[in-house]
Design a protein around this motif. Structure first.
Motif, PDB file in Angstrom:
ATOM      1  N   THR A 287      -3.655  11.063  21.849  1.00 47.04           N
ATOM      2  CA  THR A 287      -4.872  12.395  22.177  1.00 47.04           C
ATOM      3  C   THR A 287      -4.472  13.266  21.968  1.00 47.04           C
ATOM      4  OG1 THR A 287      -6.113  11.762  24.324  1.00 47.04           O
ATOM      5  CG2 THR A 287      -6.331  10.061  22.600  1.00 47.04           C
ATOM      6  N   LYS A 288      -3.306  13.792  22.444  1.00 43.11           N
ATOM      7  CA  LYS A 288      -2.624  14.823  22.762  1.00 43.11           C
ATOM      8  C   LYS A 288      -1.843  15.432  22.019  1.00 43.11           C
ATOM      9  CE  LYS A 288      -3.971  13.649  27.857  1.00 43.11           C
ATOM     10  NZ  LYS A 288      -3.459  13.943  29.130  1.00 43.11           N
ATOM     11  N   LEU A 289      -1.428  13.865  21.670  1.00 39.63           N
ATOM     12  CA  LEU A 289       0.454  14.488  20.836  1.00 39.63           C
ATOM     13  C   LEU A 289       0.295  14.829  19.590  1.00 39.63           C
ATOM     14  CD1 LEU A 289       2.611  11.984  21.924  1.00 39.63           C
ATOM     15  CD2 LEU A 289       3.077  13.971  22.750  1.00 39.63           C
ATOM     16  N   ILE A 290      -1.087  14.073  19.101  1.00 36.86           N
ATOM     17  CA  ILE A 290      -2.009  14.260  17.561  1.00 36.86           C
ATOM     18  C   ILE A 290      -1.887  16.041  17.204  1.00 36.86           C
ATOM     19  CG2 ILE A 290      -3.680  13.804  16.066  1.00 36.86           C
ATOM     20  CD1 ILE A 290      -3.417  11.278  16.586  1.00 36.86           C
ATOM     21  N   PRO A 291      -2.751  16.576  18.293  1.00 41.22           N
ATOM     22  CA  PRO A 291      -3.201  17.831  18.504  1.00 41.22           C
ATOM     23  C   PRO A 291      -2.020  18.851  17.310  1.00 41.22           C
ATOM     24  CG  PRO A 291      -4.259  17.131  19.476  1.00 41.22           C
ATOM     25  CD  PRO A 291      -3.325  16.263  19.064  1.00 41.22           C
ATOM     26  N   GLU A 292      -0.746  18.471  18.581  1.00 43.95           N
ATOM     27  CA  GLU A 292       0.537  19.712  18.073  1.00 43.95           C
ATOM     28  C   GLU A 292       1.416  19.068  16.996  1.00 43.95           C
ATOM     29  OE1 GLU A 292       2.157  18.871  22.039  1.00 43.95           O
ATOM     30  OE2 GLU A 292       0.737  18.870  23.142  1.00 43.95           O
ATOM     31  N   ILE A 293       0.765  17.746  15.694  1.00 39.56           N
ATOM     32  CA  ILE A 293       1.939  18.050  15.273  1.00 39.56           C
ATOM     33  C   ILE A 293       1.007  19.208  13.759  1.00 39.56           C
ATOM     34  CG2 ILE A 293       2.273  16.131  12.998  1.00 39.56           C
ATOM     35  CD1 ILE A 293       2.104  14.406  15.254  1.00 39.56           C
ATOM     36  N   ASN A 294       1.648  19.785  13.711  1.00 36.37           N
ATOM     37  CA  ASN A 294       1.014  20.530  12.124  1.00 36.37           C
ATOM     38  C   ASN A 294       1.726  19.982  10.264  1.00 36.37           C
ATOM     39  OD1 ASN A 294      -0.594  21.874  14.195  1.00 36.37           O
ATOM     40  ND2 ASN A 294       1.732  22.699  14.786  1.00 36.37           N
ATOM     41  N   ILE A 295       1.717  18.471  10.574  1.00 32.92           N
ATOM     42  CA  ILE A 295       1.743  18.438   9.312  1.00 32.92           C
ATOM     43  C   ILE A 295       0.595  17.685   8.958  1.00 32.92           C
ATOM     44  CG2 ILE A 295       2.680  15.976   8.130  1.00 32.92           C
ATOM     45  CD1 ILE A 295       4.901  16.519  10.038  1.00 32.92           C
ATOM     46  N   THR A 296       0.355  17.196   7.004  1.00 29.53           N
ATOM     47  CA  THR A 296      -0.525  17.710   5.982  1.00 29.53           C
ATOM     48  C   THR A 296      -0.297  15.547   5.959  1.00 29.53           C
ATOM     49  OG1 THR A 296      -1.148  19.326   5.731  1.00 29.53           O
ATOM     50  CG2 THR A 296      -2.024  17.252   4.386  1.00 29.53           C
ATOM     51  N   PHE A 297      -0.481  14.454   6.678  1.00 33.96           N
ATOM     52  CA  PHE A 297      -0.270  13.321   5.694  1.00 33.96           C
ATOM     53  C   PHE A 297      -0.872  12.629   4.809  1.00 33.96           C
ATOM     54  CE2 PHE A 297       0.529  14.068  10.340  1.00 33.96           C
ATOM     55  CZ  PHE A 297       1.459  13.380  10.680  1.00 33.96           C
ATOM     56  N   ASP A 298      -0.134  11.989   3.749  1.00 30.00           N
ATOM     57  CA  ASP A 298      -0.428  10.885   3.507  1.00 30.00           C
ATOM     58  C   ASP A 298      -1.044   9.500   3.765  1.00 30.00           C
ATOM     59  OD1 ASP A 298       0.555  12.471   1.150  1.00 30.00           O
ATOM     60  OD2 ASP A 298       2.108  12.997   1.614  1.00 30.00           O
ATOM     61  N   LEU A 299      -0.717   9.319   3.987  1.00 25.99           N
ATOM     62  CA  LEU A 299      -1.496   7.719   5.102  1.00 25.99           C
ATOM     63  C   LEU A 299      -1.201   8.009   6.102  1.00 25.99           C
ATOM     64  CD1 LEU A 299      -1.497   5.185   4.706  1.00 25.99           C
ATOM     65  CD2 LEU A 299       0.687   4.529   4.029  1.00 25.99           C
ATOM     66  N   VAL A 300      -2.886   7.205   6.762  1.00 21.71           N
ATOM     67  CA  VAL A 300      -2.480   7.308   8.311  1.00 21.71           C
ATOM     68  C   VAL A 300      -2.842   6.203   8.456  1.00 21.71           C
ATOM     69  CG1 VAL A 300      -3.185   7.707  10.614  1.00 21.71           C
ATOM     70  CG2 VAL A 300      -2.828   9.712   8.745  1.00 21.71           C
ATOM     71  N   PHE A 301      -1.843   5.021  10.097  1.00 26.28           N
ATOM     72  CA  PHE A 301      -1.972   3.260   9.986  1.00 26.28           C
ATOM     73  C   PHE A 301      -2.098   3.783  11.902  1.00 26.28           C
ATOM     74  CE2 PHE A 301      -0.240  -0.544  11.800  1.00 26.28           C
ATOM     75  CZ  PHE A 301      -1.726  -1.281  10.945  1.00 26.28           C
ATOM     76  N   ILE A 302      -3.839   3.718  12.111  1.00 24.57           N
ATOM     77  CA  ILE A 302      -4.470   2.938  13.436  1.00 24.57           C
ATOM     78  C   ILE A 302      -4.134   1.901  13.950  1.00 24.57           C
ATOM     79  CG2 ILE A 302      -6.201   3.583  14.580  1.00 24.57           C
ATOM     80  CD1 ILE A 302      -7.507   5.821  12.302  1.00 24.57           C
TER      81      ILE A 302
ATOM     82  N   PHE B 210       0.840  -1.630   0.361  1.00 25.94           N
ATOM     83  CA  PHE B 210       0.444  -0.146  -0.007  1.00 25.94           C
ATOM     84  C   PHE B 210       0.695   1.653  -0.040  1.00 25.94           C
ATOM     85  CE2 PHE B 210      -3.491  -2.062   2.056  1.00 25.94           C
ATOM     86  CZ  PHE B 210      -4.418  -2.139   0.356  1.00 25.94           C
ATOM     87  N   SER B 211       1.101   1.386   0.571  1.00 29.30           N
ATOM     88  CA  SER B 211       2.872   2.186   1.113  1.00 29.30           C
ATOM     89  C   SER B 211       3.248   2.642  -0.394  1.00 29.30           C
ATOM     90  CB  SER B 211       4.021   2.138   2.056  1.00 29.30           C
ATOM     91  OG  SER B 211       4.400   3.524   2.808  1.00 29.30           O
ATOM     92  N   LYS B 212       4.245   2.313  -0.645  1.00 27.28           N
ATOM     93  CA  LYS B 212       4.708   2.125  -2.170  1.00 27.28           C
ATOM     94  C   LYS B 212       4.091   2.616  -3.488  1.00 27.28           C
ATOM     95  CE  LYS B 212       8.093  -1.453  -1.199  1.00 27.28           C
ATOM     96  NZ  LYS B 212       8.649  -2.776  -1.438  1.00 27.28           N
ATOM     97  N   MET B 213       2.371   1.917  -3.697  1.00 25.35           N
ATOM     98  CA  MET B 213       1.046   2.850  -4.388  1.00 25.35           C
ATOM     99  C   MET B 213       1.458   3.789  -3.772  1.00 25.35           C
ATOM    100  SD  MET B 213      -0.751  -1.481  -4.215  1.00 25.35           S
ATOM    101  CE  MET B 213      -1.590  -0.531  -4.926  1.00 25.35           C
ATOM    102  N   ILE B 214       1.306   4.170  -3.043  1.00 26.55           N
ATOM    103  CA  ILE B 214       0.456   5.447  -2.453  1.00 26.55           C
ATOM    104  C   ILE B 214       1.549   6.522  -2.689  1.00 26.55           C
ATOM    105  CG2 ILE B 214      -0.326   7.451  -0.681  1.00 26.55           C
ATOM    106  CD1 ILE B 214      -1.667   4.432   0.615  1.00 26.55           C
ATOM    107  N   LYS B 215       2.984   6.240  -2.458  1.00 31.29           N
ATOM    108  CA  LYS B 215       4.470   6.935  -2.787  1.00 31.29           C
ATOM    109  C   LYS B 215       4.349   8.127  -1.378  1.00 31.29           C
ATOM    110  CE  LYS B 215       5.201   5.278  -7.323  1.00 31.29           C
ATOM    111  NZ  LYS B 215       5.936   6.138  -8.718  1.00 31.29           N
ATOM    112  N   PRO B 216       3.183   7.514  -0.003  1.00 31.53           N
ATOM    113  CA  PRO B 216       3.369   9.015   1.113  1.00 31.53           C
ATOM    114  C   PRO B 216       4.562   9.625   0.861  1.00 31.53           C
ATOM    115  CG  PRO B 216       3.194   6.769   1.703  1.00 31.53           C
ATOM    116  CD  PRO B 216       4.050   6.910   0.666  1.00 31.53           C
ATOM    117  N   LYS B 217       4.815  11.288   1.325  1.00 29.94           N
ATOM    118  CA  LYS B 217       5.621  12.331   1.507  1.00 29.94           C
ATOM    119  C   LYS B 217       5.539  11.708   3.351  1.00 29.94           C
ATOM    120  CE  LYS B 217       7.773  15.143  -1.333  1.00 29.94           C
ATOM    121  NZ  LYS B 217       8.365  16.623  -2.007  1.00 29.94           N
TER     122      LYS B 217
END
Length: 213
Positions: free
Chosen positions: A119-134, A52-59
């Motif tokens: 839940t506390k760390l995510i709001p502090e991250i100011n990045i736009t993501f191409d791929l998220v794994f939960i 999946f990651s190789k197909m998406i080529k996320p930055k």
């Protein structure tokens, strides 16, 4: 987690790309040294995540739930040379093990390991993501989804693990425990969310793959 007959699962692994040597070592060490090693993604799911990651080529990749770092190293395979992956886990006891394997990989300069409450760390991250794994505590899946949704680019992919929960997801609602009910509510929420497209893959313990429109 094992829905397929063992011989079919074995055949699938035998006809899937080989598990890289470093991941083989991490797989063995997890089973030898860590509590609940079945939480590890393992060979087949690991190759699915890498594909999946190789197909998406996320930055930029965000992983919620590091465990021993196996899935992070799989997801990192699709990063370009200037890409980065941030992985978050609340368990400080596994940090040294994860860090050692990350340092031993070719992605050592691209993976950032954060320890703490996502839940506390995510709001502090100011990045736009191409791929998220939960792949963290199941009760918070819906919360994680809401926290990361606006941080995912249009066309970006969110993957949630364990959404079949060893088949427990099929129990009547009144028989579900807290984790199963949370996963059921998450699956239902995704199915109703008109902002996304989704497919539930019955791979290992269930992967919900979500594309933001």
């Amino acid at each position: 987690m094992d829905f397929l007959p063992e011989n079919i699962a074995t055949y699938a692994e035998q006809h899937t790309g080989a598990e890289p040597e470093l991941l083989q070592k991490l797989n063995r060490e997890t089973w030898a040294k860590v509590i609940m090693p079945r939480m590890l993604s393992g060979h087949l799911q690991g190759r699915v995540l890498a594909m999946f990651s190789k197909m998406i080529k996320p930055k930029a990749i965000l992983e919620i739930g590091t465990y021993t770092g196996y899935s992070a190293l799989c997801l990192a395979e699709g990063l370009p040379s200037d890409g980065r992956l941030i992985t978050i886990d609340i368990n400080e006891e596994l940090f040294d093990m994860v860090n050692d394997f990350v340092k031993a990989s070719e992605y050592r300069d691209q993976i950032q390991i954060l320890t703490g409450d996502a839940t506390k760390l995510i709001p502090e991250i100011n990045i736009t993501f191409d791929l998220v794994f939960i792949d963290a505590d199941k009760e918070n899946y819906s919360n994680y989804y809401h926290l990361i949704f606006d941080k995912v680019c249009q066309g970006g992919i969110i993957i949630a693990d364990n959404v079949l929960w060893s088949g427990n997801i099929l129990k009547p609602i009144h028989e579900m425990d807290t984790e199963t009910l949370a996963l059921h509510e998450f699956n239902e929420m995704i199915q109703r969310d008109e902002r996304v497209e989704n497919v539930l893959f019955p791979v290992r313990d269930g992967l919900m793959v979500i594309r933001k429109k």
